[in-house]
Design an enzyme around this catalytic site. Sequence first.
Site, PDB file in Angstrom:
ATOM      1  N   GLY A 144       0.802  -1.101  -0.059  1.00  0.00           N
ATOM      2  CA  GLY A 144      -0.099   0.121   0.009  1.00  0.00           C
ATOM      3  C   GLY A 144       0.920   1.160  -0.258  1.00  0.00           C
ATOM      4  O   GLY A 144       0.369   2.293   0.018  1.00  0.00           O
ATOM      5  N   PRO A 149       5.103  -4.608  -0.540  1.00  0.00           N
ATOM      6  CA  PRO A 149       4.617  -3.584  -1.796  1.00  0.00           C
ATOM      7  C   PRO A 149       4.584  -4.147  -3.280  1.00  0.00           C
ATOM      8  O   PRO A 149       5.280  -4.864  -3.602  1.00  0.00           O
ATOM      9  CB  PRO A 149       6.091  -2.556  -1.616  1.00  0.00           C
ATOM     10  CG  PRO A 149       6.944  -3.530  -1.329  1.00  0.00           C
ATOM     11  CD  PRO A 149       6.532  -4.545  -0.224  1.00  0.00           C
ATOM     12  N   GLY A 150       3.546  -3.649  -3.790  1.00  0.00           N
ATOM     13  CA  GLY A 150       3.380  -3.821  -5.259  1.00  0.00           C
ATOM     14  C   GLY A 150       3.761  -2.691  -6.064  1.00  0.00           C
ATOM     15  O   GLY A 150       4.773  -2.450  -6.692  1.00  0.00           O
ATOM     16  N   ARG A 151       2.717  -1.590  -5.887  1.00  0.00           N
ATOM     17  CA  ARG A 151       2.594  -0.441  -6.765  1.00  0.00           C
ATOM     18  C   ARG A 151       3.963   0.322  -6.338  1.00  0.00           C
ATOM     19  O   ARG A 151       4.500   0.647  -7.351  1.00  0.00           O
ATOM     20  CB  ARG A 151       1.499   0.365  -6.278  1.00  0.00           C
ATOM     21  CG  ARG A 151       0.972   1.534  -7.100  1.00  0.00           C
ATOM     22  CD  ARG A 151       0.010   2.398  -6.320  1.00  0.00           C
ATOM     23  NE  ARG A 151      -0.980   1.838  -5.849  1.00  0.00           N
ATOM     24  CZ  ARG A 151      -2.153   1.388  -6.517  1.00  0.00           C
ATOM     25  NH1 ARG A 151      -2.278   1.915  -7.844  1.00  0.00           N
ATOM     26  NH2 ARG A 151      -3.127   0.895  -6.020  1.00  0.00           N
ATOM     27  N   ARG A 176      -7.847   1.477 -15.179  1.00  0.00           N
ATOM     28  CA  ARG A 176      -7.994   1.919 -13.724  1.00  0.00           C
ATOM     29  C   ARG A 176      -8.326   3.273 -13.761  1.00  0.00           C
ATOM     30  O   ARG A 176      -9.108   3.712 -12.914  1.00  0.00           O
ATOM     31  CB  ARG A 176      -6.506   2.021 -13.423  1.00  0.00           C
ATOM     32  CG  ARG A 176      -5.705   0.663 -12.932  1.00  0.00           C
ATOM     33  CD  ARG A 176      -4.309   0.739 -12.294  1.00  0.00           C
ATOM     34  NE  ARG A 176      -4.659   1.220 -10.875  1.00  0.00           N
ATOM     35  CZ  ARG A 176      -4.351   2.408 -10.427  1.00  0.00           C
ATOM     36  NH1 ARG A 176      -3.989   3.377 -11.275  1.00  0.00           N
ATOM     37  NH2 ARG A 176      -4.758   2.722  -9.099  1.00  0.00           N
ATOM     38  N   TYR A 187     -11.064   3.349 -11.025  1.00  0.00           N
ATOM     39  CA  TYR A 187     -10.830   3.927  -9.791  1.00  0.00           C
ATOM     40  C   TYR A 187     -10.768   5.560  -9.947  1.00  0.00           C
ATOM     41  O   TYR A 187     -10.309   6.270  -8.851  1.00  0.00           O
ATOM     42  CB  TYR A 187      -9.494   3.639  -9.283  1.00  0.00           C
ATOM     43  CG  TYR A 187      -9.293   1.918  -9.233  1.00  0.00           C
ATOM     44  CD1 TYR A 187      -9.974   1.245  -8.211  1.00  0.00           C
ATOM     45  CD2 TYR A 187      -8.581   1.300  -9.914  1.00  0.00           C
ATOM     46  CE1 TYR A 187      -9.886   0.066  -8.202  1.00  0.00           C
ATOM     47  CE2 TYR A 187      -8.507   0.039  -9.866  1.00  0.00           C
ATOM     48  CZ  TYR A 187      -8.897  -0.827  -8.981  1.00  0.00           C
ATOM     49  OH  TYR A 187      -8.900  -2.121  -8.926  1.00  0.00           O
ATOM     50  N   CYS A 190     -16.166   1.090 -27.175  1.00  0.00           N
ATOM     51  CA  CYS A 190     -17.517   1.600 -27.153  1.00  0.00           C
ATOM     52  C   CYS A 190     -18.311   2.043 -26.091  1.00  0.00           C
ATOM     53  O   CYS A 190     -19.218   1.635 -25.538  1.00  0.00           O
ATOM     54  CB  CYS A 190     -18.573   0.475 -27.966  1.00  0.00           C
ATOM     55  SG  CYS A 190     -17.676  -0.236 -29.645  1.00  0.00           S
ATOM     56  N   GLU A 191     -17.481   2.894 -25.368  1.00  0.00           N
ATOM     57  CA  GLU A 191     -17.977   3.609 -24.001  1.00  0.00           C
ATOM     58  C   GLU A 191     -17.502   4.941 -23.985  1.00  0.00           C
ATOM     59  O   GLU A 191     -16.569   5.190 -24.898  1.00  0.00           O
ATOM     60  CB  GLU A 191     -17.196   2.562 -22.913  1.00  0.00           C
ATOM     61  CG  GLU A 191     -17.119   1.295 -22.834  1.00  0.00           C
ATOM     62  CD  GLU A 191     -18.210   0.652 -21.634  1.00  0.00           C
ATOM     63  OE1 GLU A 191     -18.552   1.498 -20.700  1.00  0.00           O
ATOM     64  OE2 GLU A 191     -18.731  -0.417 -21.817  1.00  0.00           O
ATOM     65  N   TYR A 193      -0.922  -2.804 -11.744  1.00  0.00           N
ATOM     66  CA  TYR A 193      -2.464  -2.842 -11.823  1.00  0.00           C
ATOM     67  C   TYR A 193      -3.017  -2.579 -13.239  1.00  0.00           C
ATOM     68  O   TYR A 193      -4.249  -2.260 -13.356  1.00  0.00           O
ATOM     69  CB  TYR A 193      -3.235  -2.325 -10.839  1.00  0.00           C
ATOM     70  CG  TYR A 193      -2.663  -2.729  -9.438  1.00  0.00           C
ATOM     71  CD1 TYR A 193      -3.029  -4.157  -8.920  1.00  0.00           C
ATOM     72  CD2 TYR A 193      -2.021  -1.963  -8.565  1.00  0.00           C
ATOM     73  CE1 TYR A 193      -2.667  -4.695  -7.925  1.00  0.00           C
ATOM     74  CE2 TYR A 193      -1.407  -2.421  -7.358  1.00  0.00           C
ATOM     75  CZ  TYR A 193      -1.691  -3.930  -6.986  1.00  0.00           C
ATOM     76  OH  TYR A 193      -1.444  -4.007  -5.685  1.00  0.00           O
TER      77      TYR A 193
HETATM   78  N1  LLP Z   1      -0.733  -7.218   0.140  1.00  0.00           N
HETATM   79  C1  LLP Z   1      -1.775  -7.757  -0.157  1.00  0.00           C
HETATM   80  C2  LLP Z   1      -2.349  -8.639   0.861  1.00  0.00           C
HETATM   81  C3  LLP Z   1      -2.714  -6.850  -1.049  1.00  0.00           C
HETATM   82  O1  LLP Z   1      -3.948  -7.517  -1.265  1.00  0.00           O
HETATM   83  C4  LLP Z   1      -2.107  -6.138  -2.028  1.00  0.00           C
HETATM   84  C5  LLP Z   1      -2.938  -5.389  -2.946  1.00  0.00           C
HETATM   85  C6  LLP Z   1      -0.744  -5.846  -1.688  1.00  0.00           C
HETATM   86  C7  LLP Z   1       0.164  -6.497  -0.668  1.00  0.00           C
HETATM   87  C8  LLP Z   1       0.012  -4.525  -2.658  1.00  0.00           C
HETATM   88  O2  LLP Z   1      -0.654  -3.576  -2.330  1.00  0.00           O
HETATM   89  P1  LLP Z   1       0.249  -2.173  -3.034  1.00  0.00           P
HETATM   90  O3  LLP Z   1       1.545  -2.340  -2.510  1.00  0.00           O
HETATM   91  O4  LLP Z   1       0.534  -2.625  -4.582  1.00  0.00           O
HETATM   92  O5  LLP Z   1      -0.635  -0.988  -2.974  1.00  0.00           O
HETATM   93  N2  LLP Z   1      -6.306  -2.837  -8.527  1.00  0.00           N
HETATM   94  C9  LLP Z   1      -6.095  -1.740  -7.246  1.00  0.00           C
HETATM   95  C10 LLP Z   1      -5.131  -1.915  -6.365  1.00  0.00           C
HETATM   96  C11 LLP Z   1      -5.721  -3.170  -5.657  1.00  0.00           C
HETATM   97  C12 LLP Z   1      -4.757  -3.642  -4.260  1.00  0.00           C
HETATM   98  C13 LLP Z   1      -5.056  -5.134  -3.913  1.00  0.00           C
HETATM   99  N3  LLP Z   1      -4.271  -5.671  -3.272  1.00  0.00           N
HETATM  100  C14 LLP Z   1      -5.475  -0.591  -8.130  1.00  0.00           C
HETATM  101  O6  LLP Z   1      -5.423  -0.584  -9.425  1.00  0.00           O
HETATM  102  O7  LLP Z   1      -5.325   0.602  -7.782  1.00  0.00           O
END
Ligand code: LLP
Length: 420
Positions: free
Chosen positions: A236, A279-281, A317, A321, A348-349, A376
């Site tokens: 997050g 972290p992902g994002r 996205r 969102y 088509c949107e 994402y």
């Molecule tokens: N850990 C868990 C258990 C999670 O569910 C997630 C993200 C992460 C880590 C990584 O979160 P990050 O660091 O990437 O924020 N599709 C949405 C985001 C959904 C996130 C779901 N879980 C978007 O495009 O904003």
Amino acid sequence: MQASTNAAHAIGGVDVAALASAYATPLLALDTDVFDAAVARFAELGAALEIDVAYAGKALLVVALAERLKKTPLRLDVCSLGELHTAERAGFPAARMVLHGCGKTDEELAAAAGGRVARVVVDHREELERLAEIAQRAAPVEILLRLNPGIEAHTHAYVRTGGEDSKFGFALGDVDAAIERALGAPALRLVGVHSHLGSNIFEATPYEASLSIALEVCARAAGRGAPIREVIVGGGFGVDSHPNGERLDLAATLNALVAHLHKEARRLGVAAPRLGIEPGRAIVAAAGTSLYRVVTVKRQGMRRFAIVDGSLADNPRPAIYGAYHHPVAVGRAFAAEFEETTVCGRSCENDELVVAPLPLDLRAGDLLALHSTGAYTFSMASNYNRFPRPPVVFAGGGRHRAVVRRESLDDLVRNDVAGE
Ligand code: LLP
């Protein structure tokens, strides 16, 4: 109107026009120099602060990316057999993988019990029971219990929500019973607790609040003779795609978390568990750029529209969102005057991708880059309107290669069954 940023004409040292002509558009370019730097930053901070860092594969996982991660100290979170399969194709070691998911199938639990990942984050009681049963057939499985700390994180605040409004994890009132159950299951080894607060958080406070809750759980578990070695506070960590947007001070945030962990452990009289983040994002978002070609620029009512050759299918996205991905006209010299422009896709949107100032002389055939689409975007892309998904191209150090090919029209019908 003023220009809102400088045009970036190269990605990973490769000219954008060269990328567009080599792979056609739309495409997702991933700057591997930026990606590697983000990974290295997390790895360095993790080593210095004794934090385990796992990359959340859901943000973007393709085989070549997993191969790249394999060579780093990072762990990998997978949340489906699809992500696991991708990681395995890359030879990512099971010992560094964690299985997530709030509705795991028996097949996924069996994969975990069979040693294809190192540990499982268990979401709920029924899953705990099923894993305890499935794991009996194999070596004991290390588990973490996912807590629902009842915290909702916003950009600048957090609120306790009582935990009832999100589906994830064990409600706090159910955690002690879950710990008892895990302790009583010979096939399970309880090693930690986990929580994840949400995405795009820009301050330490919500994480600190969730750490406090996790440590109270640890203290109660220790009282039952079940020391908990690890606390994972999820991902997050915030990323803003706007050039003037907010920046998370990662080092300050992680330092604050470690300090808070030790303070709370002292207060509660428990040994400080090891801290983990996922972290992902924050690792992959900024490395990605979606490159489009402008199909037409036209005026309608009061607005100027630019329709590009992508859509909400490859870039969902903004529609889902209201996400902002900063657009920059690239590939040639543009006029210095800008005009507010609504960039739309060709589905088509009314699929607005972004509204922003773009050069007055923007015209059909120009290239448009949408920034920070590494996370994402490809992972959530669809074949809506039967558009093939774009390629993913690694660009770094002046070199480039496709790591996911563009889908073909035949790919689109591959699983269709013809005839009556
Ligand atoms: N850990 C868990 C258990 C999670 O569910 C997630 C993200 C992460 C880590 C990584 O979160 P990050 O660091 O990437 O924020 N599709 C949405 C985001 C959904 C996130 C779901 N879980 C978007 O495009 O904003």
